[in-house]
Write a protein that holds these residues in place. Sequence first.
Motif, PDB file in Angstrom:
ATOM      1  N   GLY A  98       0.817  -1.217   0.000  1.00 47.67           N
ATOM      2  CA  GLY A  98       0.000   0.000   0.000  1.00 47.67           C
ATOM      3  C   GLY A  98       0.840   1.251   0.000  1.00 47.67           C
ATOM      4  O   GLY A  98       0.534   2.229  -0.701  1.00 47.67           O
ATOM      5  N   TRP A  99       1.936   1.239   0.769  1.00 51.78           N
ATOM      6  CA  TRP A  99       2.817   2.416   0.850  1.00 51.78           C
ATOM      7  C   TRP A  99       3.504   2.670  -0.490  1.00 51.78           C
ATOM      8  O   TRP A  99       3.671   3.807  -0.919  1.00 51.78           O
ATOM      9  N   VAL A 100       3.906   1.588  -1.185  1.00 48.45           N
ATOM     10  CA  VAL A 100       4.523   1.726  -2.505  1.00 48.45           C
ATOM     11  C   VAL A 100       3.507   2.256  -3.513  1.00 48.45           C
ATOM     12  O   VAL A 100       3.808   3.155  -4.313  1.00 48.45           O
ATOM     13  N   LEU A 101       2.288   1.721  -3.470  1.00 50.83           N
ATOM     14  CA  LEU A 101       1.240   2.193  -4.381  1.00 50.83           C
ATOM     15  C   LEU A 101       0.891   3.652  -4.127  1.00 50.83           C
ATOM     16  O   LEU A 101       0.641   4.414  -5.068  1.00 50.83           O
ATOM     17  N   CYS A 155      -8.114  13.627   0.814  1.00 46.36           N
ATOM     18  CA  CYS A 155      -9.241  12.828   1.311  1.00 46.36           C
ATOM     19  C   CYS A 155     -10.321  12.673   0.252  1.00 46.36           C
ATOM     20  O   CYS A 155     -10.913  11.596   0.105  1.00 46.36           O
ATOM     21  N   LEU A 156     -10.567  13.736  -0.479  1.00 46.74           N
ATOM     22  CA  LEU A 156     -11.562  13.682  -1.553  1.00 46.74           C
ATOM     23  C   LEU A 156     -11.146  12.669  -2.616  1.00 46.74           C
ATOM     24  O   LEU A 156     -11.958  11.852  -3.063  1.00 46.74           O
ATOM     25  N   ALA A 157      -9.873  12.687  -3.004  1.00 42.95           N
ATOM     26  CA  ALA A 157      -9.391  11.795  -4.056  1.00 42.95           C
ATOM     27  C   ALA A 157      -9.358  10.338  -3.606  1.00 42.95           C
ATOM     28  O   ALA A 157      -9.583   9.421  -4.413  1.00 42.95           O
ATOM     29  N   ALA A 158      -9.077  10.084  -2.314  1.00 44.21           N
ATOM     30  CA  ALA A 158      -8.899   8.714  -1.827  1.00 44.21           C
ATOM     31  C   ALA A 158     -10.198   8.070  -1.331  1.00 44.21           C
ATOM     32  O   ALA A 158     -10.231   6.852  -1.104  1.00 44.21           O
ATOM     33  N   ALA A 190      -4.601   3.955   0.498  1.00 47.75           N
ATOM     34  CA  ALA A 190      -5.452   5.142   0.595  1.00 47.75           C
ATOM     35  C   ALA A 190      -5.010   6.038   1.745  1.00 47.75           C
ATOM     36  O   ALA A 190      -4.989   7.265   1.622  1.00 47.75           O
ATOM     37  N   LEU A 191      -4.642   5.417   2.877  1.00 51.42           N
ATOM     38  CA  LEU A 191      -4.149   6.213   3.995  1.00 51.42           C
ATOM     39  C   LEU A 191      -2.855   6.927   3.620  1.00 51.42           C
ATOM     40  O   LEU A 191      -2.672   8.110   3.928  1.00 51.42           O
ATOM     41  N   GLY A 192      -1.953   6.211   2.945  1.00 53.35           N
ATOM     42  CA  GLY A 192      -0.713   6.842   2.498  1.00 53.35           C
ATOM     43  C   GLY A 192      -0.977   8.000   1.551  1.00 53.35           C
ATOM     44  O   GLY A 192      -0.331   9.049   1.626  1.00 53.35           O
ATOM     45  N   ALA A 193      -1.954   7.826   0.656  1.00 52.74           N
ATOM     46  CA  ALA A 193      -2.305   8.896  -0.276  1.00 52.74           C
ATOM     47  C   ALA A 193      -2.841  10.119   0.463  1.00 52.74           C
ATOM     48  O   ALA A 193      -2.508  11.256   0.136  1.00 52.74           O
ATOM     49  N   VAL A 194      -3.671   9.868   1.486  1.00 55.43           N
ATOM     50  CA  VAL A 194      -4.243  10.969   2.259  1.00 55.43           C
ATOM     51  C   VAL A 194      -3.167  11.722   3.031  1.00 55.43           C
ATOM     52  O   VAL A 194      -3.189  12.949   3.128  1.00 55.43           O
ATOM     53  N   LEU A 195      -2.198  10.990   3.568  1.00 55.29           N
ATOM     54  CA  LEU A 195      -1.146  11.620   4.366  1.00 55.29           C
ATOM     55  C   LEU A 195      -0.019  12.195   3.527  1.00 55.29           C
ATOM     56  O   LEU A 195       0.884  12.849   4.071  1.00 55.29           O
ATOM     57  N   THR A 196      -0.054  11.974   2.218  1.00 55.89           N
ATOM     58  CA  THR A 196       1.028  12.433   1.346  1.00 55.89           C
ATOM     59  C   THR A 196       1.284  13.928   1.478  1.00 55.89           C
ATOM     60  O   THR A 196       2.434  14.370   1.589  1.00 55.89           O
ATOM     61  N   ASN A 197       0.232  14.722   1.460  1.00 54.98           N
ATOM     62  CA  ASN A 197       0.453  16.162   1.528  1.00 54.98           C
ATOM     63  C   ASN A 197       0.969  16.580   2.902  1.00 54.98           C
ATOM     64  O   ASN A 197       1.684  17.579   3.026  1.00 54.98           O
ATOM     65  N   GLN A 198       0.609  15.827   3.946  1.00 52.83           N
ATOM     66  CA  GLN A 198       1.160  16.107   5.272  1.00 52.83           C
ATOM     67  C   GLN A 198       2.656  15.799   5.294  1.00 52.83           C
ATOM     68  O   GLN A 198       3.457  16.584   5.824  1.00 52.83           O
ATOM     69  N   PHE A 199       3.049  14.659   4.711  1.00 54.58           N
ATOM     70  CA  PHE A 199       4.475  14.330   4.596  1.00 54.58           C
ATOM     71  C   PHE A 199       5.203  15.391   3.782  1.00 54.58           C
ATOM     72  O   PHE A 199       6.330  15.786   4.110  1.00 54.58           O
TER      73      PHE A 199
END
Length: 292
Positions: A98-101, A155-158, A190-199
């Motif tokens: 999931g993290w790689v995706l 969040c909207l995208a995921a 999905a969680l990784g995608a949501v947190l991407t902008n925070q990272f």
Amino acid sequence: QPERPPSSPTIVMSPKEPINMKAKESAKSTAAKSLGLSKREKQKLLSAKYTPEKRRMEKIAIAVFFSLFTVSLVRLWQATIFGAQGNAYLWPLSFLLGWVLADLASGLVHWALDTWGSIDTPVVGATFIRSFREHHVDPVAMCKHDFVETNGDSCLAASPAVLACALAPHAWLLEDRLAFFLVGATVWGALGAVLTNQFHKWSHERSRPALVSALQQAHLVLPPRHHNAHHTPPFDCYYCITTGWLNPLLTVTRFWRLFESVIVACTGAEPRIDDLTWTQDLGYTSKGKKSE
């Protein structure tokens, strides 16, 4: 600051260098209005596009995503406890995939919104592209954004991904290891995608919590030094911003340039025209800093 990857050419820009006429003619109206404005004026013009309506949408998206994520996670936990297959060992494997995706998805979205369209593009312009243009004009502006503005779009995208996981037949999760693994990878992705902008935001902040710094040093989230390579004009490499794990591979294989060449051949569109319009007269040098 690290040097750009050798396969990505560097462009040096200065305030006195006139913007490419084709870019000027192709740029949408809002980008054209930015020509000759100062960095502060450009940032103000872009910030004005962040409306109360968009903020309400972001709040709803955050509530929807984390509700669906919680439901999906509980269903996976129930399947782990009550399933006959013994799925516990699949949790770390699904998390890794999931993290790689998520890293790949972040790169694809980042590349697409940096490279094509403008803030005047219907639907996605003011909603998504605006923040990418603002970020290249003022990379640290996002450090002033609160949790809602930072993570609402993600969040909207995921949300569709976790909706699909929340609706997956429970029998699949109980009886089919592959289904359990794929649903788990989708939930963590999905969680990784949501947190991407925070990272991404943390990679630009000068002061970070000790835990965040430790995660960056371990390269479990996006490290600042790694991300600096992207912030060198023409901003055309190292697009993956969840962890950045895939950036070296995608650069060496020239993935983005090949992808762009296909789109150019099919549509005739020229990449990064709008982004260059916003950034070219700000006087960035080959090191990504403003010239004196």
